[in-house]
Design a protein around this motif. Sequence first.
Motif, PDB file in Angstrom:
ATOM      1  N   TYR A   5       0.853  -1.192   0.000  1.00  0.00           N
ATOM      2  CA  TYR A   5       0.000   0.000   0.000  1.00  0.00           C
ATOM      3  C   TYR A   5       0.883   1.233   0.000  1.00  0.00           C
ATOM      4  O   TYR A   5       1.964   1.237   0.599  1.00  0.00           O
ATOM      5  CB  TYR A   5      -0.914   0.009   1.231  1.00  0.00           C
ATOM      6  N   ASP A   6       0.416   2.299  -0.666  1.00  0.00           N
ATOM      7  CA  ASP A   6       1.133   3.566  -0.690  1.00  0.00           C
ATOM      8  C   ASP A   6       0.154   4.694  -0.362  1.00  0.00           C
ATOM      9  O   ASP A   6      -0.900   4.811  -0.992  1.00  0.00           O
ATOM     10  CB  ASP A   6       1.747   3.800  -2.075  1.00  0.00           C
ATOM     11  N   GLU A   7       0.504   5.517   0.611  1.00  0.00           N
ATOM     12  CA  GLU A   7      -0.375   6.589   1.086  1.00  0.00           C
ATOM     13  C   GLU A   7      -0.699   7.610  -0.006  1.00  0.00           C
ATOM     14  O   GLU A   7      -1.711   8.318   0.077  1.00  0.00           O
ATOM     15  CB  GLU A   7       0.256   7.313   2.275  1.00  0.00           C
ATOM     16  N   ARG A   8       0.128   7.708  -1.030  1.00  0.00           N
ATOM     17  CA  ARG A   8      -0.135   8.676  -2.097  1.00  0.00           C
ATOM     18  C   ARG A   8      -1.417   8.366  -2.855  1.00  0.00           C
ATOM     19  O   ARG A   8      -1.947   9.220  -3.574  1.00  0.00           O
ATOM     20  CB  ARG A   8       1.067   8.732  -3.042  1.00  0.00           C
ATOM     21  N   GLN A   9      -1.947   7.164  -2.672  1.00  0.00           N
ATOM     22  CA  GLN A   9      -3.211   6.812  -3.309  1.00  0.00           C
ATOM     23  C   GLN A   9      -4.387   7.640  -2.782  1.00  0.00           C
ATOM     24  O   GLN A   9      -5.418   7.761  -3.448  1.00  0.00           O
ATOM     25  CB  GLN A   9      -3.506   5.329  -3.084  1.00  0.00           C
ATOM     26  N   THR A  10      -4.245   8.224  -1.605  1.00  0.00           N
ATOM     27  CA  THR A  10      -5.367   8.957  -1.004  1.00  0.00           C
ATOM     28  C   THR A  10      -5.476  10.397  -1.499  1.00  0.00           C
ATOM     29  O   THR A  10      -6.455  11.080  -1.202  1.00  0.00           O
ATOM     30  CB  THR A  10      -5.258   8.973   0.528  1.00  0.00           C
ATOM     31  N   ALA A  11      -4.493  10.890  -2.253  1.00  0.00           N
ATOM     32  CA  ALA A  11      -4.536  12.285  -2.715  1.00  0.00           C
ATOM     33  C   ALA A  11      -5.675  12.519  -3.708  1.00  0.00           C
ATOM     34  O   ALA A  11      -6.244  13.616  -3.766  1.00  0.00           O
ATOM     35  CB  ALA A  11      -3.201  12.661  -3.347  1.00  0.00           C
ATOM     36  N   HIS A  12      -6.024  11.519  -4.488  1.00  0.00           N
ATOM     37  CA  HIS A  12      -7.152  11.601  -5.426  1.00  0.00           C
ATOM     38  C   HIS A  12      -8.448  11.693  -4.627  1.00  0.00           C
ATOM     39  O   HIS A  12      -8.803  10.765  -3.904  1.00  0.00           O
ATOM     40  CB  HIS A  12      -7.144  10.361  -6.324  1.00  0.00           C
ATOM     41  N   ASP A  13      -9.148  12.816  -4.747  1.00  0.00           N
ATOM     42  CA  ASP A  13     -10.338  13.051  -3.916  1.00  0.00           C
ATOM     43  C   ASP A  13     -11.401  13.780  -4.732  1.00  0.00           C
ATOM     44  O   ASP A  13     -11.685  14.962  -4.515  1.00  0.00           O
ATOM     45  CB  ASP A  13      -9.948  13.868  -2.680  1.00  0.00           C
ATOM     46  N   GLN A 122      -4.605  15.459  -8.692  1.00  0.00           N
ATOM     47  CA  GLN A 122      -3.869  14.377  -8.036  1.00  0.00           C
ATOM     48  C   GLN A 122      -4.189  12.986  -8.599  1.00  0.00           C
ATOM     49  O   GLN A 122      -3.619  11.987  -8.142  1.00  0.00           O
ATOM     50  CB  GLN A 122      -4.178  14.375  -6.534  1.00  0.00           C
ATOM     51  N   THR A 123      -5.075  12.913  -9.588  1.00  0.00           N
ATOM     52  CA  THR A 123      -5.531  11.602 -10.066  1.00  0.00           C
ATOM     53  C   THR A 123      -4.388  10.758 -10.619  1.00  0.00           C
ATOM     54  O   THR A 123      -4.259   9.574 -10.299  1.00  0.00           O
ATOM     55  CB  THR A 123      -6.636  11.764 -11.116  1.00  0.00           C
ATOM     56  N   TRP A 124      -3.550  11.358 -11.463  1.00  0.00           N
ATOM     57  CA  TRP A 124      -2.474  10.573 -12.065  1.00  0.00           C
ATOM     58  C   TRP A 124      -1.542   9.981 -11.013  1.00  0.00           C
ATOM     59  O   TRP A 124      -1.218   8.795 -11.056  1.00  0.00           O
ATOM     60  CB  TRP A 124      -1.670  11.400 -13.061  1.00  0.00           C
ATOM     61  N   SER A 125      -1.139  10.793 -10.044  1.00  0.00           N
ATOM     62  CA  SER A 125      -0.223  10.295  -9.017  1.00  0.00           C
ATOM     63  C   SER A 125      -0.852   9.156  -8.230  1.00  0.00           C
ATOM     64  O   SER A 125      -0.215   8.121  -7.990  1.00  0.00           O
ATOM     65  CB  SER A 125       0.177  11.428  -8.077  1.00  0.00           C
ATOM     66  N   SER A 126      -2.101   9.317  -7.823  1.00  0.00           N
ATOM     67  CA  SER A 126      -2.754   8.269  -7.026  1.00  0.00           C
ATOM     68  C   SER A 126      -2.949   7.000  -7.841  1.00  0.00           C
ATOM     69  O   SER A 126      -2.703   5.892  -7.354  1.00  0.00           O
ATOM     70  CB  SER A 126      -4.101   8.773  -6.500  1.00  0.00           C
ATOM     71  N   ALA A 127      -3.377   7.138  -9.091  1.00  0.00           N
ATOM     72  CA  ALA A 127      -3.565   5.961  -9.948  1.00  0.00           C
ATOM     73  C   ALA A 127      -2.229   5.277 -10.223  1.00  0.00           C
ATOM     74  O   ALA A 127      -2.143   4.041 -10.256  1.00  0.00           O
ATOM     75  CB  ALA A 127      -4.246   6.363 -11.245  1.00  0.00           C
ATOM     76  N   TYR A 128      -1.183   6.077 -10.410  1.00  0.00           N
ATOM     77  CA  TYR A 128       0.145   5.520 -10.659  1.00  0.00           C
ATOM     78  C   TYR A 128       0.605   4.673  -9.476  1.00  0.00           C
ATOM     79  O   TYR A 128       1.097   3.536  -9.655  1.00  0.00           O
ATOM     80  CB  TYR A 128       1.134   6.665 -10.907  1.00  0.00           C
ATOM     81  N   TRP A 129       0.438   5.173  -8.254  1.00  0.00           N
ATOM     82  CA  TRP A 129       0.884   4.413  -7.090  1.00  0.00           C
ATOM     83  C   TRP A 129      -0.050   3.264  -6.758  1.00  0.00           C
ATOM     84  O   TRP A 129       0.374   2.251  -6.184  1.00  0.00           O
ATOM     85  CB  TRP A 129       1.107   5.341  -5.909  1.00  0.00           C
ATOM     86  N   SER A 130      -1.290   3.364  -7.169  1.00  0.00           N
ATOM     87  CA  SER A 130      -2.186   2.213  -7.060  1.00  0.00           C
ATOM     88  C   SER A 130      -1.689   1.082  -7.964  1.00  0.00           C
ATOM     89  O   SER A 130      -1.627  -0.083  -7.560  1.00  0.00           O
ATOM     90  CB  SER A 130      -3.613   2.641  -7.447  1.00  0.00           C
ATOM     91  N   ALA A 131      -1.291   1.443  -9.183  1.00  0.00           N
ATOM     92  CA  ALA A 131      -0.752   0.439 -10.100  1.00  0.00           C
ATOM     93  C   ALA A 131       0.575  -0.119  -9.600  1.00  0.00           C
ATOM     94  O   ALA A 131       0.827  -1.331  -9.690  1.00  0.00           O
ATOM     95  CB  ALA A 131      -0.579   1.049 -11.489  1.00  0.00           C
ATOM     96  N   GLN A 132       1.436   0.739  -9.059  1.00  0.00           N
ATOM     97  CA  GLN A 132       2.708   0.254  -8.516  1.00  0.00           C
ATOM     98  C   GLN A 132       2.485  -0.724  -7.366  1.00  0.00           C
ATOM     99  O   GLN A 132       3.258  -1.669  -7.173  1.00  0.00           O
ATOM    100  CB  GLN A 132       3.576   1.428  -8.057  1.00  0.00           C
ATOM    101  N   GLY A 165     -15.972   4.153 -14.370  1.00  0.00           N
ATOM    102  CA  GLY A 165     -16.356   3.522 -13.112  1.00  0.00           C
ATOM    103  C   GLY A 165     -15.359   3.682 -11.991  1.00  0.00           C
ATOM    104  O   GLY A 165     -14.999   2.693 -11.339  1.00  0.00           O
ATOM    105  N   PHE A 166     -14.859   4.895 -11.762  1.00  0.00           N
ATOM    106  CA  PHE A 166     -13.885   5.208 -10.710  1.00  0.00           C
ATOM    107  C   PHE A 166     -12.483   4.693 -11.032  1.00  0.00           C
ATOM    108  O   PHE A 166     -11.593   4.772 -10.185  1.00  0.00           O
ATOM    109  CB  PHE A 166     -14.296   4.652  -9.331  1.00  0.00           C
ATOM    110  N   CYS A 167     -12.250   4.154 -12.226  1.00  0.00           N
ATOM    111  CA  CYS A 167     -11.003   3.451 -12.544  1.00  0.00           C
ATOM    112  C   CYS A 167     -10.221   4.177 -13.638  1.00  0.00           C
ATOM    113  O   CYS A 167     -10.804   4.605 -14.644  1.00  0.00           O
ATOM    114  CB  CYS A 167     -11.309   2.032 -13.010  1.00  0.00           C
ATOM    115  N   TYR A 168      -8.892   4.236 -13.474  1.00  0.00           N
ATOM    116  CA  TYR A 168      -8.017   4.956 -14.399  1.00  0.00           C
ATOM    117  C   TYR A 168      -6.910   4.073 -14.973  1.00  0.00           C
ATOM    118  O   TYR A 168      -6.524   4.229 -16.130  1.00  0.00           O
ATOM    119  CB  TYR A 168      -7.398   6.162 -13.687  1.00  0.00           C
ATOM    120  N   LEU A 169      -6.376   3.180 -14.166  1.00  0.00           N
ATOM    121  CA  LEU A 169      -5.400   2.194 -14.609  1.00  0.00           C
ATOM    122  C   LEU A 169      -5.890   0.833 -14.128  1.00  0.00           C
ATOM    123  O   LEU A 169      -6.317   0.695 -12.978  1.00  0.00           O
ATOM    124  CB  LEU A 169      -4.009   2.489 -14.043  1.00  0.00           C
TER     125      LEU A 169
END
Length: 338
Positions: A5-13, A122-132, A165-169
């Motif tokens: 888990y990476d906390e940067r995922q929470t920036a997307h709001d 912040q969407t790109w950063s959060s989606a990127y770390w979700s994928a990582q 549907g809330f999904c980017y990557l």
Amino acid sequence: MQGFYDERQTAHDPKFYLRAGRQIPSPEQPARAAALKAGAEAAGVRFASPPDAGIGPIAAVHTSEYLHFLQTIHARWTAMPNASAEVIPNIHPARRTDSYPSAPVGLAGYHQADTSCVITAQTWSSAYWSAQTAIAAADAVSAEGPVYALCRPPGHHCFTDLAGGFCYLNNAAIAAERLRAKGKRVAILDIDVHHGNGTQGIFYARGDVLTVSIHADPEGFYPFFWGHAQERGEGAGLGANLNLPLVMGSDTAAFLGALDHALKRIAAFGPDVLVIAAGLDAHEEDPFQGLKVTTEGFTEIGARIAQAGYPTLLVQEGGYLSDALSRNLTALLGGFGT
């Protein structure tokens, strides 16, 4: 159980969400991550932060054109006069084989399927770390026990070049492709209440990854246009896609019956690794109210998947804020007995 888990995922709001013509707060909130993390830790998950594997494993699934869009669209959108603070599509092509637009409004309509996948700064950063997170979990999969990836935003509605549907990557697809690159034979089992249409679309013409989805009947439920039983794949992928739609409001027993069917098909495919698109929104108290699986039912779902005996990666998908969200994840992971 190992988790990532990476906390940067929470920036997307995101604040905007349109449902049945009404603007309401988005149910895909950062607070989901905290609730899920607590539920996983209660099941004994030990979290680590994912390393940065770069964009390569993501680009193995998503087009460079789409990734460039995700990285740049918010700045281009907000530079327009009188633009909203979030990127929200308001026009779509009649066919995605029509011209590719250059204007931000046209690009949003081309790459965003609906108003639930709005894009913030912040969407790109959060989606990127979700994928990582999913990539790190895929690298950690072994026969020693399941691995859990707390991915937020989720991913299974995202196609190669289309958010929705809330999904980017598409985290589950990225993880599966990562495993394929290592020579593994992979099956994906989606237990989210909504059909994993993006995952299906990514692998629909391929026979090297089996995609199976158990979900509420899309005849009257998102994503509407995909997830019907007759969709079996095409070309090299014909017979490598299985949809098991359930009547709206179906209970735990119906879900477990579909799961048994799914596991038989997976056994016939003979995977080296099983990727679970682990939605929790089939629960009876979930805000989307598609199915009526109980918390105890999630324990049994986890147990039956564990009994199949495959090295398993669980990638978090849906499951929205309710009093039961944390304990539903505890139940699902607890079913694996680790």
